[in-house]
Design an enzyme around this catalytic site. Structure first.
Site: not given
Ligand code: SF4
Length: 375
Positions: A28, A40, A45-46, A83-84, A123, A141, A205, A211
Site C-alpha cells: 500500500r 497482485e 487465490q492466496t 505459495l502454490g 483484473y 475479481d 459497512c 445496498c
Molecule cells: Fe455492505 Fe451491502 Fe455488503 Fe452488507 S451486503 S456489507 S451493506 S455491501
C-alpha cells in the site's frame, strides 16, 4: 443503480472509509508498478497473511524488473516455493523479460500492451494501471463482483459470461474517475474485510445505505451458489529413495508428457517442479510402483529393493482429490537417472518443490523399515 447525488455520496463515503480504515499492507502507498504487479499476482487465490513474507523476500532478492528478468528460473521458483500455483511465478518472469526486451524495462501504460504480457488478465491490468498510473479502469475479481452483486441485488451465477460482463459495466459506472487507484482498492478492501462471502458485516459497512441486497434482506444469500465441477479421485504411488547420508533423489520438472508412465495430470499435480518418481495407479500401489521402477531403472537392480510403505498423503488440487502412497527405498547408492539431483530428505529447500512433494517427503520419514527376511 443510483442517481447522480447518490453516486457522489456513495463514492465519498467509500473513499473516506478506505482512507481512514485501510489495512497497513507492504504494497500500500507505493506507485511502483513492479511492486503493485508482484503483489497482485501473489494475492491471486492466496491469503494476504500468507503473501506478506513471500512478497518481502521476493522484493529483497529481485528489486526490480531487470533483476527478475535476469535471474535463473530455478531461483525464482525456489523463492515462490510454498505459495502454490507456480505458473504465476513462471509467467511473472516471462513478463519481466518481455518488459525488458520490448519496453526498455518500463512497465507499459497502455491496456493492450499490459494484456499482452504473460499471466496478466483484465483484473490485474486494471489494478496496476489504476494504482500506478491513475488510469481509469475498474477492477473486477471475485471479491469486487460479490460487492457489486450485493449492491445491485444481482442474482445468478456471477461467473456466467453475460452476467460477468454486466458486473464489469456496473463496476465501470461506479468507478471514481478522479481517484481510480484508491477507488479500486477501496472496493477490494470492502470485499476482503466487510462484505465477506459468508457473513457480510452490514452494520459496519460504509456502503450500507446504498445496498439493495441489505434492504431486501438477502445479503447472505448472494452471490448464489455456482455449480461445482465433480470431484475426481486420483491415486498415486511415489518412490522416495534414501541413502545412508539422509539424501534423497528428485527428478527435474516434468514437461508435458516426457516420462513413459506419466499421466497427463502429473505435471500439474507436481506443479512442474522437482519431484519424486511418481505414477498414477489403479491397483496394488506397491506392485505398480515396483513394475514402474523395473522399467524406469534398467539393469534389474530394482528387483532387490525393499519398498517400505509410509503413511498415505492426501492432497487437493482444484477438483482433484489425490491420495498418494509413498514408499521409502533405503539404498547404499542411488540409481543413475539422467537429470536427477540428490538433496537432504529432511530439507528439500535447495530445489523448488510443490507442497505435495514436501508432504510426501515428511511422510517418507515415518516409513516403517521392513524387517529383514529370515534366511
Ligand atoms: Fe455492505 Fe451491502 Fe455488503 Fe452488507 S451486503 S456489507 S451493506 S455491501
Amino acid at each position: 443503480m443510483f442517481n447522480a447525488r447518490e453516486f457522489a455520496t456513495f463514492r465519498k463515503q467509500l473513499l473516506g472509509w478506505f482512507r481512514q480504515f485501510q489495512r497497513d499492507l507492504p504494497w500500500r502507498g507505493t506507485k511502483d508498478p513492479y511492486c503493485i504487479w508482484l503483489s497482485e499476482i501473489m494475492l491471486q487465490q492466496t491469503r494476504v497473511a500468507a503473501v506478506i513474507p513471500y512478497y518481502e523476500k521476493f522484493l529483497q532478492r529481485f528489486r526490480d524488473v531487470h533483476a527478475l528478468a535476469a535471474a535463473p528460473e530455478e531461483e525464482v521458483l525456489r523463492l515462490w516455493a510454498g505459495l502454490g500455483y507456480y505458473s504465476r511465478a513462471r509467467n511473472l518472469q516471462k513478463a519481466a523479460q518481455q518488459i525488458v526486451a520490448r519496453h526498455g524495462g518500463q512497465f507499459p501504460t497502455h491496456m493492450e500492451d499490459v494484456l499482452g504480457l504473460p499471466g496478466i488478465g483484465n483484473y490485474t491490468a486494471a489494478a496496476i494501471l489504476s494504482i500506478a498510473f491513475n488510469e481509469k479502469h475498474a477492477v473486477l475479481d471475485g471479491n469486487v463482483a460479490r460487492v457489486v452483486a450485493r449492491l445491485g441485488a444481482i442474482r445468478g451465477d456471477l461467473r456466467e459470461p453475460r452476467r460477468w460482463q454486466k458486473l464489469q459495466q456496473t463496476a465501470d459506472a461506479l468507478l471514481d474517475v478522479n481517484s481510480p487507484g484508491d477507488w479500486n482498492q477501496a472496493m477490494m478492501e470492502l470485499g476482503a474485510t466487510v462484505c465477506l462471502p459468508k457473513s457480510p458485516q452490514c452494520l459496519f459497512c460504509p456502503a450500507a445505505p446504498f445496498c439493495e441486497a441489505r434492504k431486501l434482506g438477502i445479503a447472505e444469500d448472494l452471490p448464489e451458489k455456482r455449480k461445482k465441477r465433480a470431484t475426481v479421485h486420483i491415486i498415486l504411488a511415489a518412490a522416495i529413495f534414501a541413502d545412508k547420508n539422509g539424501r534423497t533423489l528428485l527428478l527435474p520438472p516434468p514437461q508435458e508428457k516426457n516420462e513413459e508412465s506419466i499421466a497427463d495430470f502429473i505435471p500439474t499435480i507436481v506443479s512442474r517442479l522437482w519431484h519424486f518418481p511418481i505414477i498414477s495407479v489403479n491397483g496394488d500401489p506397491a506392485a505398480k510402483l515396483r513394475a514402474f521402477l523395473k522399467r524406469f531403472v534398467p539393469g534389474g537392480r530394482s528387483a532387490k529393493w525393499e519398498l517400505a510403505p509410509a503413511v498415505n498423503v492426501r492432497h487437493a488440487v482444484t477438483y482433484r482429490d489425490i491420495t498418494i502412497f509413498p514408499f521409502r527405498i533405503n539404498l547404499k547408492k542411488f540409481p543413475r537417472i539422467p537429470g536427477a539431483k540428490h538433496v537432504a530428505l529432511h530439507d528439500l529447500s535447495a530445489l523448488p518443490i510443490s507442497n505435495l512433494t514436501r508432504k510426501v517427503a515428511q511422510a517418507a520419514e515415518t516409513a516403517a523399515i521392513p524387517l529383514k527376511k529370515k534366511r
